[in-house]
Design a protein around this motif. Structure first.
Motif, short mmCIF file in Angstrom:
data_model
loop_
_atom_site.label_atom_id
_atom_site.label_comp_id
_atom_site.label_asym_id
_atom_site.label_seq_id
_atom_site.Cartn_x
_atom_site.Cartn_y
_atom_site.Cartn_z
N VAL A 161 0.88 -1.17 0.00
CA VAL A 161 0.00 0.00 0.00
C VAL A 161 0.92 1.22 0.00
O VAL A 161 1.97 1.22 0.63
CB VAL A 161 -0.96 -0.02 1.21
N GLY A 162 0.51 2.22 -0.78
CA GLY A 162 1.38 3.38 -0.90
C GLY A 162 0.61 4.67 -1.04
O GLY A 162 -0.61 4.69 -1.20
N VAL A 163 1.37 5.73 -0.99
CA VAL A 163 0.82 7.08 -1.14
C VAL A 163 1.48 7.73 -2.34
O VAL A 163 2.70 7.91 -2.34
CB VAL A 163 1.08 7.92 0.13
N PRO A 164 0.71 8.04 -3.39
CA PRO A 164 1.29 8.72 -4.55
C PRO A 164 1.36 10.23 -4.34
O PRO A 164 0.52 10.81 -3.66
CB PRO A 164 0.31 8.37 -5.68
N MET A 165 2.38 10.84 -4.90
CA MET A 165 2.53 12.30 -4.86
C MET A 165 2.84 12.77 -6.27
O MET A 165 3.83 12.36 -6.84
CB MET A 165 3.66 12.68 -3.91
#
Length: 166
Positions: A161-165
């Motif tokens: 699971v990740g957070v895109p920027m």
């Protein structure tokens, strides 16, 4: 939202216990992956100790005839029956750190940069069709945490699971 990754990373590091781990040093992995930036394709991974290097290569080709009421990226009407084609090439470079290892599961944290290139054309209907070309490049960054579960010495399933920027 800003505190999600540090929290998940801290939980991952402090809840894992020591156990005999899979030795991934010097091993290649090949598979399919969709990252948190929405890029998908063939993934190549290589581990050096607890540090992993991951490259992602992918692309997509789509061609369709626009339905009635379709809009372009400027929210302008596209006539029904217009041919629209899109081609994209995606690549990403990611670095992983093996934060915790157990007998059949490795937990990792990491970050990466992804580049996507989109090209396409819109061909109008009628006797003298108008051709509109579209070219765009997008760069994004991501932070993620994941687990790699080994079903055997040569096959694993990975979830992250990740957070895109962008």
């Amino acid at each position: 939202r800003r505190h999600l990754i540090p929290f998940v990373t801290a939980v991952a590091l402090f809840t894992s216990g020591a156990a005999e781990a899979k030795d991934l040093n010097g091993r290649f992995a090949l598979g399919g992956l969709e990252n948190s930036l929405g890029q998908q394709g063939v993934s190549v991974k290589y581990w050096v100790g607890n540090l992993g290097f991951n490259l992602l290569f992918g692309g997509n080709r789509a061609s369709e005839t626009s339905p009635n009421g379709a809009k372009n990226t400027a929210n302008e009407d596209i006539a029904s029956g217009v041919d629209v084609s899109r081609n994209s090439i995606d690549s990403a470079m990611r670095i992983l750190f093996n934060a915790a290892r157990a007998k059949d599961v490795n937990r990792f944290v990491g970050g990466g940069i992804g580049v996507g290139s989109l090209s396409g054309s819109v061909i109008g209907a009628g006797d003298a069709p108008v051709i509109t070309k579209v070219d765009a490049t997008e760069v994004g960054f991501e932070l993620f945490v994941g687990d790699e579960y080994f079903l055997s010495n040569h096959f694993a399933v990975q979830a992250e699971v990740g957070v895109p920027m962008r």
